[in-house]
Scaffold this active site. Structure first.
Site, PDB file in Angstrom:
ATOM      1  N   ASP A  19       0.838  -1.192   0.000  1.00  0.00           N
ATOM      2  CA  ASP A  19       0.000   0.000   0.000  1.00  0.00           C
ATOM      3  C   ASP A  19       0.878   1.250   0.000  1.00  0.00           C
ATOM      4  OD1 ASP A  19      -2.405   1.297  -0.062  1.00  0.00           O
ATOM      5  OD2 ASP A  19      -2.816   1.105   2.090  1.00  0.00           O
ATOM      6  N   HIS A  36       2.355   3.741  -9.000  1.00  0.00           N
ATOM      7  CA  HIS A  36       2.127   2.318  -9.301  1.00  0.00           C
ATOM      8  C   HIS A  36       3.296   1.756 -10.108  1.00  0.00           C
ATOM      9  CE1 HIS A  36      -1.720   2.609  -7.534  1.00  0.00           C
ATOM     10  NE2 HIS A  36      -2.285   3.306  -8.490  1.00  0.00           N
ATOM     11  N   LEU A 130      11.148 -20.160  -5.056  1.00  0.00           N
ATOM     12  CA  LEU A 130      10.030 -19.410  -4.467  1.00  0.00           C
ATOM     13  C   LEU A 130       8.741 -19.544  -5.296  1.00  0.00           C
ATOM     14  CD1 LEU A 130       9.093 -16.879  -2.565  1.00  0.00           C
ATOM     15  CD2 LEU A 130       9.734 -15.512  -4.552  1.00  0.00           C
TER      16      LEU A 130
END
Ligand code: IPE
Ligand code: IPE
Ligand code: MG
Length: 240
Positions: A19, A36, A130
């Site tokens: 955020d 963004h 991962l």
């Protein structure tokens, strides 16, 4: 004094609410999409960091079911970024032995994005490092609702017995089937709420909130979160 991660327990699964992209841009007098864009660069770096740290699962909240309420311009900019970063992510994933998986209701996206997600999952499926889980058009309530709908249908079709439904059955109908619950949730930018994220899966997850805005997140911030996690006394309803 800086603490090192030596001897620390590295959480197997870290969930992230990234955020603060908008605030980061505003602070610099830039339009929100600029935040963004920078946030995407941070996602890429964080995937590499997490892979090197030996984290097994990293789940990031990229776009919520509620984020469609943002302006058409912002949603459009996010979709364009998503298109661009899906291609980059394929390279990052291949270079770091990362498997990519998307959770959320992808059916609402444009065809090319749906195809891109499918390609990304397919081409990274054999990677053994991962697992990078991206939550897009994701909402915890929506995920549970879709799971319930499918369970009800299976009961109706005679494939599932209502009395045989356990917590494990419910978990297996969620988008996160086969992914262990997160041990640690990190939220950047200081907000103290879940924002409809992984409502079922976060039942006993340790929560760490930092004021750091997502585009500024880095290795030091991730290490601070892991150190804080190591200093927690984990309980699951019992006594210590
Ligand atoms: C997080 O940053 C990214 C998305 C939700 C897509 P925000 O866009 O929510 O940034 P703030 O909260 O307005 O600063
Ligand atoms: C949460 O951030 C969703 C994502 C990071 C994708 P938001 O900025 O949308 O959440 P609220 O509005 O602060 O609850
Ligand atoms: Mg926000």
């Amino acid at each position: 004094m800086e603490q090192s991660l030596e001897g620390m327990v590295i959480p197997r699964h870290i969930a992230l609410i990234l955020d603060g992209n908008g605030r980061w841009a505003k602070k610099r007098g830039l339009p929100r999409p600029a935040g963004h864009k920078e946030g995407c660069v941070t996602v890429e770096k964080t995937v590499e960091l997490a892979a090197r740290m030996g984290i097994e699962y990293l789940t990031v909240y990229g776009f919520s079911t509620e984020n469609w309420k943002r302006s058409t311009e912002e949603v459009g900019a996010l979709m364009q970024l998503f298109r661009y970063y899906m291609v980059r992510l394929l390279k990052v994933a291949s270079a770091n032995n990362v498997r990519v998986r998307m959770i959320g209701d992808r059916s609402r996206f444009d065809r090319d994005i749906i195809d891109g997600i499918g390609r990304l999952e397919k081409e990274t499926r054999e990677n053994t490092g991962l697992t990078f889980v991206i939550a897009v058009n994701y909402g915890g309530r929506d995920e549970i609702t879709r799971a319930m709908r499918k369970m009800a249908q299976d009961v109706k079709d005679g494939q599932l017995k209502a009395e045989a439904i356990t917590e494990e059955t419910v978990a297996s109908y969620l988008d996160t089937a086969e992914i262990p619950d997160p041990e640690l949730l990190i939220r950047t930018s200081g907000e103290l709420r879940l924002s409809n994220y992984l409502l079922w899966q976060l039942a006993y997850t340790e929560i760490y909130v930092t004021d750091c805005l997502w585009p500024d997140f880095n290795r030091e911030e991730l290490e601070k979160a892991v150190i804080a996690y190591n200093n927690r006394e984990r309980r699951f309803g019992g006594t210590s």
